[in-house]
Design a protein around this motif. Structure first.
Motif, PDB file in Angstrom:
ATOM      1  N   UNK A   1       0.850  -1.188   0.000  1.00 60.41           N
ATOM      2  CA  UNK A   1       0.000   0.000   0.000  1.00 60.41           C
ATOM      3  C   UNK A   1       0.885   1.236   0.000  1.00 60.41           C
ATOM      4  N   UNK A   2       0.611   2.147  -0.925  1.00 62.41           N
ATOM      5  CA  UNK A   2       1.398   3.371  -1.069  1.00 62.41           C
ATOM      6  C   UNK A   2       0.480   4.574  -0.878  1.00 62.41           C
ATOM      7  N   UNK A   3       0.903   5.466   0.008  1.00 64.82           N
ATOM      8  CA  UNK A   3       0.134   6.688   0.280  1.00 64.82           C
ATOM      9  C   UNK A   3       1.032   7.887   0.009  1.00 64.82           C
ATOM     10  N   UNK A   4       0.655   8.714  -0.991  1.00 65.24           N
ATOM     11  CA  UNK A   4       1.446   9.905  -1.350  1.00 65.24           C
ATOM     12  C   UNK A   4       0.494  11.029  -1.717  1.00 65.24           C
ATOM     13  N   UNK A   5       0.636  12.156  -1.046  1.00 65.82           N
ATOM     14  CA  UNK A   5      -0.286  13.280  -1.234  1.00 65.82           C
ATOM     15  C   UNK A   5       0.098  14.186  -2.391  1.00 65.82           C
ATOM     16  N   UNK A   6       1.266  13.962  -2.997  1.00 65.69           N
ATOM     17  CA  UNK A   6       1.660  14.781  -4.134  1.00 65.69           C
ATOM     18  C   UNK A   6       3.002  15.462  -3.921  1.00 65.69           C
ATOM     19  N   UNK A   7       3.398  16.251  -4.897  1.00 60.35           N
ATOM     20  CA  UNK A   7       4.721  16.879  -4.927  1.00 60.35           C
ATOM     21  C   UNK A   7       5.060  17.580  -3.614  1.00 60.35           C
ATOM     22  N   UNK A   8       6.261  17.278  -3.087  1.00 60.29           N
ATOM     23  CA  UNK A   8       6.734  17.885  -1.849  1.00 60.29           C
ATOM     24  C   UNK A   8       6.332  17.138  -0.599  1.00 60.29           C
ATOM     25  N   UNK A   9       5.480  16.119  -0.727  1.00 61.57           N
ATOM     26  CA  UNK A   9       5.008  15.348   0.419  1.00 61.57           C
ATOM     27  C   UNK A   9       5.788  14.047   0.567  1.00 61.57           C
ATOM     28  N   UNK A  10       5.984  13.578   1.796  1.00 68.96           N
ATOM     29  CA  UNK A  10       6.628  12.274   1.989  1.00 68.96           C
ATOM     30  C   UNK A  10       5.704  11.139   1.565  1.00 68.96           C
ATOM     31  N   UNK A  11       6.294  10.017   1.249  1.00 72.72           N
ATOM     32  CA  UNK A  11       5.545   8.844   0.791  1.00 72.72           C
ATOM     33  C   UNK A  11       5.633   7.746   1.849  1.00 72.72           C
ATOM     34  N   UNK A  12       4.495   7.112   2.154  1.00 74.59           N
ATOM     35  CA  UNK A  12       4.439   6.038   3.135  1.00 74.59           C
ATOM     36  C   UNK A  12       4.138   4.731   2.418  1.00 74.59           C
ATOM     37  N   UNK A  13       4.994   3.735   2.633  1.00 73.28           N
ATOM     38  CA  UNK A  13       4.801   2.401   2.066  1.00 73.28           C
ATOM     39  C   UNK A  13       4.535   1.415   3.199  1.00 73.28           C
ATOM     40  N   UNK A  14       3.484   0.595   3.063  1.00 75.96           N
ATOM     41  CA  UNK A  14       3.144  -0.388   4.084  1.00 75.96           C
ATOM     42  C   UNK A  14       3.081  -1.780   3.474  1.00 75.96           C
ATOM     43  N   UNK A  15       3.647  -2.762   4.197  1.00 73.02           N
ATOM     44  CA  UNK A  15       3.625  -4.127   3.707  1.00 73.02           C
ATOM     45  C   UNK A  15       4.278  -5.080   4.695  1.00 73.02           C
ATOM     46  N   UNK A  16       4.358  -6.360   4.342  1.00 72.77           N
ATOM     47  CA  UNK A  16       4.879  -7.375   5.257  1.00 72.77           C
ATOM     48  C   UNK A  16       6.396  -7.512   5.202  1.00 72.77           C
ATOM     49  N   UNK A  17       6.941  -8.154   6.241  1.00 76.59           N
ATOM     50  CA  UNK A  17       8.358  -8.532   6.292  1.00 76.59           C
ATOM     51  C   UNK A  17       8.433  -9.863   7.031  1.00 76.59           C
ATOM     52  N   UNK A  18       9.096 -10.851   6.444  1.00 76.56           N
ATOM     53  CA  UNK A  18       9.099 -12.198   6.999  1.00 76.56           C
ATOM     54  C   UNK A  18      10.522 -12.698   7.244  1.00 76.56           C
ATOM     55  N   UNK A  19      10.708 -13.374   8.379  1.00 76.31           N
ATOM     56  CA  UNK A  19      11.963 -14.074   8.661  1.00 76.31           C
ATOM     57  C   UNK A  19      11.849 -15.500   8.156  1.00 76.31           C
ATOM     58  N   UNK A  20      12.873 -15.959   7.425  1.00 75.30           N
ATOM     59  CA  UNK A  20      12.876 -17.317   6.877  1.00 75.30           C
ATOM     60  C   UNK A  20      13.668 -18.255   7.779  1.00 75.30           C
ATOM     61  N   UNK A  21      14.936 -17.892   8.084  1.00 79.17           N
ATOM     62  CA  UNK A  21      15.749 -18.691   9.001  1.00 79.17           C
ATOM     63  C   UNK A  21      16.960 -17.893   9.460  1.00 79.17           C
ATOM     64  N   UNK A  22      17.576 -18.364  10.546  1.00 80.59           N
ATOM     65  CA  UNK A  22      18.838 -17.807  11.044  1.00 80.59           C
ATOM     66  C   UNK A  22      19.931 -18.836  10.786  1.00 80.59           C
ATOM     67  N   UNK A  23      21.179 -18.356  10.606  1.00 80.25           N
ATOM     68  CA  UNK A  23      22.280 -19.297  10.395  1.00 80.25           C
ATOM     69  C   UNK A  23      23.630 -18.668  10.671  1.00 80.25           C
ATOM     70  N   UNK A  24      24.658 -19.473  10.475  1.00 84.24           N
ATOM     71  CA  UNK A  24      26.036 -19.013  10.577  1.00 84.24           C
ATOM     72  C   UNK A  24      26.778 -19.448   9.315  1.00 84.24           C
ATOM     73  N   UNK A  25      27.745 -18.646   8.912  1.00 84.76           N
ATOM     74  CA  UNK A  25      28.575 -19.001   7.760  1.00 84.76           C
ATOM     75  C   UNK A  25      30.008 -18.606   8.051  1.00 84.76           C
ATOM     76  N   UNK A  26      30.953 -19.468   7.661  1.00 77.27           N
ATOM     77  CA  UNK A  26      32.360 -19.164   7.866  1.00 77.27           C
ATOM     78  C   UNK A  26      32.847 -18.219   6.777  1.00 77.27           C
ATOM     79  N   UNK A  27      33.437 -17.083   7.174  1.00 76.63           N
ATOM     80  CA  UNK A  27      33.899 -16.101   6.189  1.00 76.63           C
ATOM     81  C   UNK A  27      35.401 -15.941   6.263  1.00 76.63           C
TER      82      UNK A  27
END
Length: 274
Positions: A248-274
């Motif tokens: 969902x995007x809410x923007x009132x027009x030129x000069x106004x900030x834009x608000x974006x709303x949506x989901x965010x999901x965690x899939x898994x945690x891990x470790x990796x050797x670097x």
């Protein structure tokens, strides 16, 4: 190194906590982490660092899978908000993060919804950057001998938006690649293919610079909404439908900030050797 795999509507990320870990990110490391056959696999690597100013909660860095550091990622910002809260790096539901070129406000609405203040869209060609004599809602641009009509917008990163009759038949790979490296976009560009459904809905596919087509692009959805509102094709708020779901995007027009709303999901945690 500890990491977390996350996604926002299928736009997937390797998220690295550089607040509690001593980590130095390099382009070669990013390419290794992002490789879907020999690494973890992702569209972008996101790095959360300690704040660089007293009024900032975290610094937020974004690397495309080719190793290039970029200015913005809206889907990644939503994941970052979930990450810092879930990993107890902050107890705040509203946080301020510093990207390479702007400050963003991230609001954790609930477990499944994050709202991001993406700031004021940039429409001035030199600031996008885009080569044009003056600002306009649409520009003609020659691509491989054919003239395309595009909108040019920066959401902290540059976007070209084309209106198409049907996103399912749009030549996203071919035209996206040609526009991505077009000489009129000196820093390259993300390319959105937008289908207007009605006054409140858009369908969108995005060819991201340095990545290719992705299932979702938050800043691309914002740019498409700005382009459509500017051209009076839709009204705000507008729902942008991507391959794996809506934003969902809410923007009132030129000069106004834009608000974006949506989901965010965690899939898994891990470790990796670097």
């Amino acid at each position: 190194m500890k990491f977390t795999k996350m996604h926002g509507l299928g736009n997937d990320f390797v998220v690295i906590d550089a607040v509690t870990q001593n980590v130095r990110i390099t382009a070669s490391m990013v390419r290794r982490l992002a490789d879907r056959k020999t690494g973890i696999g992702c569209d972008q690597v996101l790095v959360i660092e300690p704040p660089s100013a007293v009024d900032i909660d975290f610094n937020y860095r974004i690397f495309n899978c080719d190793g290039a550091e970029v200015e913005q990622c809206g889907n990644g910002a939503r994941c970052l908000a979930r990450f810092v809260h879930d990993r107890q790096l902050t107890g705040k539901k509203s946080i301020q993060v510093q990207t390479s070129n702007r400050v963003m406000t991230l609001n954790l609405i609930n477990k499944n919804l994050v709202a991001v203040d993406m700031g004021v869209p940039e429409l001035d060609p030199p600031a996008i950057p885009f080569q044009a004599t003056e600002a306009a809602s649409l520009y003609d641009i020659d691509v491989n001998g054919q003239v395309q009509r595009i909108a040019a917008v920066s959401m902290g990163n540059p976007h070209a938006v084309l209106t198409v009759a049907d996103i399912n038949t749009a030549t996203v790979a071919e035209l996206g690649a040609a526009l991505e490296s077009h000489e009129r976009f000196p820093n390259r560009v993300n390319v959105g293919f937008m289908q207007i459904v009605d006054r409140s809905e858009i369908k969108l596919r995005v060819f991201e610079r340095g990545v290719g087509e992705t299932d979702a692009c938050g800043s691309g959805a914002c740019a498409a909404a700005v382009a459509a509102i500017q051209q009076e094709l839709v009204d705000s708020p507008v729902t942008v439908h991507l391959t794996r779901g809506p934003l969902k995007i809410d923007w009132k027009g030129s000069g106004s900030p834009l608000i974006m709303s949506g989901p965010a999901k965690t899939v898994f945690h891990g470790r990796i050797r670097i």
